[in-house]
Design a protein around this motif. Sequence first.
Motif, PDB file in Angstrom:
ATOM      1  N   GLU A 230       0.835  -1.199   0.000  1.00 50.78           N
ATOM      2  CA  GLU A 230       0.000   0.000   0.000  1.00 50.78           C
ATOM      3  C   GLU A 230       0.875   1.258   0.000  1.00 50.78           C
ATOM      4  OE1 GLU A 230      -3.302   0.295  -0.206  1.00 50.78           O
ATOM      5  OE2 GLU A 230      -3.458  -1.886  -0.424  1.00 50.78           O
ATOM      6  N   PRO A 231       0.451   2.298  -0.669  1.00 59.66           N
ATOM      7  CA  PRO A 231       1.235   3.555  -0.674  1.00 59.66           C
ATOM      8  C   PRO A 231       1.387   4.115   0.734  1.00 59.66           C
ATOM      9  CG  PRO A 231      -0.469   3.585  -2.383  1.00 59.66           C
ATOM     10  CD  PRO A 231      -0.751   2.387  -1.526  1.00 59.66           C
ATOM     11  N   ILE A 393      13.576   3.812  -5.253  1.00 60.51           N
ATOM     12  CA  ILE A 393      14.012   3.702  -6.641  1.00 60.51           C
ATOM     13  C   ILE A 393      15.229   2.780  -6.661  1.00 60.51           C
ATOM     14  CG2 ILE A 393      14.863   4.906  -8.677  1.00 60.51           C
ATOM     15  CD1 ILE A 393      13.526   7.441  -7.620  1.00 60.51           C
ATOM     16  N   LEU A 394      15.122   1.653  -7.370  1.00 58.65           N
ATOM     17  CA  LEU A 394      16.212   0.690  -7.452  1.00 58.65           C
ATOM     18  C   LEU A 394      16.915   0.834  -8.796  1.00 58.65           C
ATOM     19  CD1 LEU A 394      14.795  -2.556  -5.851  1.00 58.65           C
ATOM     20  CD2 LEU A 394      16.920  -1.434  -5.221  1.00 58.65           C
ATOM     21  N   ALA A 401      22.506  -9.980 -10.349  1.00 55.14           N
ATOM     22  CA  ALA A 401      21.646 -11.146 -10.116  1.00 55.14           C
ATOM     23  C   ALA A 401      20.935 -11.023  -8.777  1.00 55.14           C
ATOM     24  CB  ALA A 401      22.494 -12.422 -10.152  1.00 55.14           C
ATOM     25  N   LYS A 402      21.029  -9.835  -8.181  1.00 55.93           N
ATOM     26  CA  LYS A 402      20.471  -9.637  -6.843  1.00 55.93           C
ATOM     27  C   LYS A 402      19.144  -8.885  -6.871  1.00 55.93           C
ATOM     28  CE  LYS A 402      25.064  -9.638  -4.737  1.00 55.93           C
ATOM     29  NZ  LYS A 402      26.024  -8.922  -3.856  1.00 55.93           N
ATOM     30  N   GLY A 403      18.370  -9.085  -7.940  1.00 52.68           N
ATOM     31  CA  GLY A 403      17.078  -8.408  -8.058  1.00 52.68           C
ATOM     32  C   GLY A 403      16.070  -8.829  -7.017  1.00 52.68           C
ATOM     33  N   GLY A 404      16.360  -9.914  -6.305  1.00 56.66           N
ATOM     34  CA  GLY A 404      15.457 -10.347  -5.249  1.00 56.66           C
ATOM     35  C   GLY A 404      15.321  -9.320  -4.141  1.00 56.66           C
ATOM     36  N   ILE A 405      16.225  -8.324  -4.117  1.00 55.60           N
ATOM     37  CA  ILE A 405      16.160  -7.282  -3.099  1.00 55.60           C
ATOM     38  C   ILE A 405      14.848  -6.514  -3.177  1.00 55.60           C
ATOM     39  CG2 ILE A 405      17.260  -5.508  -4.526  1.00 55.60           C
ATOM     40  CD1 ILE A 405      17.787  -6.122  -0.762  1.00 55.60           C
ATOM     41  N   VAL A 406      14.243  -6.478  -4.363  1.00 58.34           N
ATOM     42  CA  VAL A 406      12.950  -5.811  -4.526  1.00 58.34           C
ATOM     43  C   VAL A 406      11.918  -6.441  -3.605  1.00 58.34           C
ATOM     44  CG1 VAL A 406      11.090  -5.305  -6.154  1.00 58.34           C
ATOM     45  CG2 VAL A 406      13.475  -5.216  -6.913  1.00 58.34           C
ATOM     46  N   VAL A 407      11.926  -7.778  -3.549  1.00 59.23           N
ATOM     47  CA  VAL A 407      10.962  -8.503  -2.718  1.00 59.23           C
ATOM     48  C   VAL A 407      11.243  -8.237  -1.245  1.00 59.23           C
ATOM     49  CG1 VAL A 407       9.989 -10.769  -2.189  1.00 59.23           C
ATOM     50  CG2 VAL A 407      10.848 -10.281  -4.493  1.00 59.23           C
ATOM     51  N   GLY A 408      12.538  -8.257  -0.873  1.00 56.51           N
ATOM     52  CA  GLY A 408      12.894  -8.060   0.529  1.00 56.51           C
ATOM     53  C   GLY A 408      12.507  -6.683   1.037  1.00 56.51           C
ATOM     54  N   ILE A 409      12.765  -5.636   0.251  1.00 59.15           N
ATOM     55  CA  ILE A 409      12.431  -4.275   0.663  1.00 59.15           C
ATOM     56  C   ILE A 409      10.919  -4.108   0.813  1.00 59.15           C
ATOM     57  CG2 ILE A 409      12.409  -1.871  -0.131  1.00 59.15           C
ATOM     58  CD1 ILE A 409      15.191  -2.336  -1.280  1.00 59.15           C
ATOM     59  N   SER A 410      10.176  -4.592  -0.170  1.00 61.47           N
ATOM     60  CA  SER A 410       8.717  -4.452  -0.131  1.00 61.47           C
ATOM     61  C   SER A 410       8.136  -5.172   1.083  1.00 61.47           C
ATOM     62  CB  SER A 410       8.098  -5.024  -1.415  1.00 61.47           C
ATOM     63  OG  SER A 410       8.559  -4.334  -2.557  1.00 61.47           O
ATOM     64  N   HIS A 411       8.657  -6.387   1.378  1.00 60.07           N
ATOM     65  CA  HIS A 411       8.091  -7.181   2.473  1.00 60.07           C
ATOM     66  C   HIS A 411       8.540  -6.686   3.840  1.00 60.07           C
ATOM     67  CE1 HIS A 411       8.314 -10.817   5.199  1.00 60.07           C
ATOM     68  NE2 HIS A 411       7.017 -10.699   4.957  1.00 60.07           N
ATOM     69  N   GLN A 412       9.834  -6.409   4.004  1.00 62.61           N
ATOM     70  CA  GLN A 412      10.360  -6.069   5.321  1.00 62.61           C
ATOM     71  C   GLN A 412      10.042  -4.636   5.737  1.00 62.61           C
ATOM     72  OE1 GLN A 412      14.355  -8.683   4.544  1.00 62.61           O
ATOM     73  NE2 GLN A 412      14.419  -7.281   6.269  1.00 62.61           N
ATOM     74  N   LEU A 413      10.086  -3.701   4.787  1.00 62.56           N
ATOM     75  CA  LEU A 413       9.907  -2.294   5.144  1.00 62.56           C
ATOM     76  C   LEU A 413       8.499  -1.788   4.855  1.00 62.56           C
ATOM     77  CD1 LEU A 413      13.288  -0.840   3.838  1.00 62.56           C
ATOM     78  CD2 LEU A 413      12.733  -1.666   6.134  1.00 62.56           C
ATOM     79  N   ILE A 415       7.568  -0.434   2.168  1.00 60.44           N
ATOM     80  CA  ILE A 415       7.708   0.785   1.358  1.00 60.44           C
ATOM     81  C   ILE A 415       7.587   0.390  -0.122  1.00 60.44           C
ATOM     82  CG2 ILE A 415       9.192   2.722   0.729  1.00 60.44           C
ATOM     83  CD1 ILE A 415      10.571   2.399   3.444  1.00 60.44           C
ATOM     84  N   PRO A 416       6.715   1.030  -0.872  1.00 61.94           N
ATOM     85  CA  PRO A 416       6.542   0.637  -2.276  1.00 61.94           C
ATOM     86  C   PRO A 416       7.738   1.022  -3.134  1.00 61.94           C
ATOM     87  CG  PRO A 416       5.224   2.588  -1.792  1.00 61.94           C
ATOM     88  CD  PRO A 416       5.795   2.125  -0.480  1.00 61.94           C
ATOM     89  N   VAL A 417       8.069   0.161  -4.078  1.00 66.00           N
ATOM     90  CA  VAL A 417       9.096   0.463  -5.069  1.00 66.00           C
ATOM     91  C   VAL A 417       8.428   1.269  -6.177  1.00 66.00           C
ATOM     92  CG1 VAL A 417      10.731  -0.488  -6.725  1.00 66.00           C
ATOM     93  CG2 VAL A 417      10.382  -1.628  -4.528  1.00 66.00           C
ATOM     94  N   LYS A 418       8.916   2.484  -6.414  1.00 71.21           N
ATOM     95  CA  LYS A 418       8.317   3.384  -7.406  1.00 71.21           C
ATOM     96  C   LYS A 418       8.867   3.138  -8.809  1.00 71.21           C
ATOM     97  CE  LYS A 418       5.789   6.101  -4.690  1.00 71.21           C
ATOM     98  NZ  LYS A 418       4.335   6.297  -4.869  1.00 71.21           N
ATOM     99  N   TYR A 419      10.219   3.085  -8.916  1.00 70.54           N
ATOM    100  CA  TYR A 419      10.856   2.950 -10.226  1.00 70.54           C
ATOM    101  C   TYR A 419      12.028   1.976 -10.116  1.00 70.54           C
ATOM    102  CZ  TYR A 419       8.283   7.082 -11.769  1.00 70.54           C
ATOM    103  OH  TYR A 419       7.285   7.973 -12.090  1.00 70.54           O
ATOM    104  N   ILE A 420      12.346   1.345 -11.244  1.00 69.40           N
ATOM    105  CA  ILE A 420      13.520   0.480 -11.322  1.00 69.40           C
ATOM    106  C   ILE A 420      14.310   0.846 -12.575  1.00 69.40           C
ATOM    107  CG2 ILE A 420      12.593  -1.454  -9.992  1.00 69.40           C
ATOM    108  CD1 ILE A 420      11.823  -2.793 -12.585  1.00 69.40           C
ATOM    109  N   GLY A 421      15.635   0.844 -12.448  1.00 71.95           N
ATOM    110  CA  GLY A 421      16.502   1.143 -13.579  1.00 71.95           C
ATOM    111  C   GLY A 421      17.011  -0.140 -14.209  1.00 71.95           C
ATOM    112  N   VAL A 422      16.745  -0.315 -15.509  1.00 68.26           N
ATOM    113  CA  VAL A 422      17.141  -1.553 -16.196  1.00 68.26           C
ATOM    114  C   VAL A 422      18.013  -1.260 -17.420  1.00 68.26           C
ATOM    115  CG1 VAL A 422      15.179  -2.921 -15.408  1.00 68.26           C
ATOM    116  CG2 VAL A 422      14.937  -1.505 -17.459  1.00 68.26           C
ATOM    117  N   GLY A 423      18.702  -0.134 -17.416  1.00 63.99           N
ATOM    118  CA  GLY A 423      19.566   0.202 -18.539  1.00 63.99           C
ATOM    119  C   GLY A 423      20.133   1.595 -18.382  1.00 63.99           C
ATOM    120  N   GLU A 424      20.943   1.982 -19.364  1.00 63.73           N
ATOM    121  CA  GLU A 424      21.623   3.273 -19.308  1.00 63.73           C
ATOM    122  C   GLU A 424      20.939   4.343 -20.148  1.00 63.73           C
ATOM    123  OE1 GLU A 424      25.642   2.614 -20.429  1.00 63.73           O
ATOM    124  OE2 GLU A 424      26.133   1.384 -18.671  1.00 63.73           O
TER     125      GLU A 424
END
Length: 443
Positions: A230-231, A393-394, A401-413, A415-424
């Motif tokens: 939830e926001p 913002i990740l 290969a550590k993208g699982g951190i998205v799940v950990g942050i959302s579950h433990q804290l 706090i919603p993930v707003k944006y993710i960077g997948v390139g330059e």
Amino acid sequence: MGLFFKNRRKVKKKTSKKVTKDVANKGHLESSQKAFANKQEIIIEDQDSPEATGTVSDSNAAPPDAKEESDTHSNTKARKKRSLFFRKKAKTDTERPKGLDHPELTEKEKDKQKKREDKQKDRDITGQKKAKKDVKDQKTGIFSRFRKGMSKTRSAITGRLDRLFLGKKEITEDLLDELEEILFTSDIGVATTQALIDSVREKVSRKELKEPEKLKSALKDHISSFLEVEPVPHQKPAPGEPRVIMVVGVNGVGKTTTIGKLAYNFKSQGQKVMLAAADTFRAAAIEQLEIWGERVGAEVISHKSGSDPSSVVFDAIASAVSKNADTLLIDTAGRLHTKKNLMDELSKIHRVAGKKLTGAPHEIWLTLDATTGQNAISQAEKFNEKLGITGIILTKLDGTAKGGIVVGISHQLGIPVKYIGVGEQIDDLKEFDAQDFITAIFD
């Protein structure tokens, strides 16, 4: 004597010419008056009887000059009537709705008109289909790039899970131990990994899970529930006021670059964006933000290097309000989350912003480097305690290969993930979608 009579004849001749001229002028005046009277009679007759020919009786016949003038007036009036008629007709034809049959059209012309209308309808339908296809192709292209960026994380989680379950016929304790190791080393986090394993063990004990192949589907559903966060409640700008977003994070996570990409994202949505260069300590930080501002078309408010960052924020908010900006992004200096004095400086910026504009900053976004794994969760906890983070913002998810951190942050804290960077590229900062993330990892 002869000279006397000669002069007398000259005077008489001049007098005769003058009298003749006066008589002619008088005759012309009377003729004009009669012509005017005759015109009035013709106009009256035209009004009373549309079929009148405009002629008069012989007893009242006008002089030739008056009659010619009357005919000219009648012809002018007739031309005006005809011109008015054709103008009205042209206007009626122009305003006539499409598709109505024109009574003067032949059957052949009606068929041609119908064919033209059918062709136009076909072109409209084709255009609509093409527009929908373009949107679909755009979404497909974005997801393909996103999936490609998540390839290392997908290999680290799903690839290892597939190898673990291959050839297994039942869920044993050894299998669950190996599953726990895979989840933990994927940087999902200790607490999140434990929650997932406990859930699986409970379903196995209830005989709800018997086959290893179904474990993957169960994990997918459970991880999906962790990502639905939830926001975080936060202040919203009053009507007509800018939305102030403060971007924080440690050194080297890519805050300034992320702010430039955020500005591009908001500008693409039609917003008026301004940037505040409150990182006054890092060398060339102001210049870097100015380059991004010029690139995306956003005004940058800055002071000289080494000045008080709070004063930069104060002036930036004042400028954003006066210029009716939609969004103000504040760049801050990178600082270690373990340094109390640096964290206190962020609190000062927060207070100054609130004094200048009630409720500001409306949101505080924390930028995290996904390659740091579990350390990112520790950073998020410290910043959240000090400032109250409203979004994550990740960055650099495409290189880890550590993208699982998205799940950990959302579950433990929570706090919603707003944006993710997948390139330059400038458009490689994607708004986070939980279902797209799950699909990119497990499918």
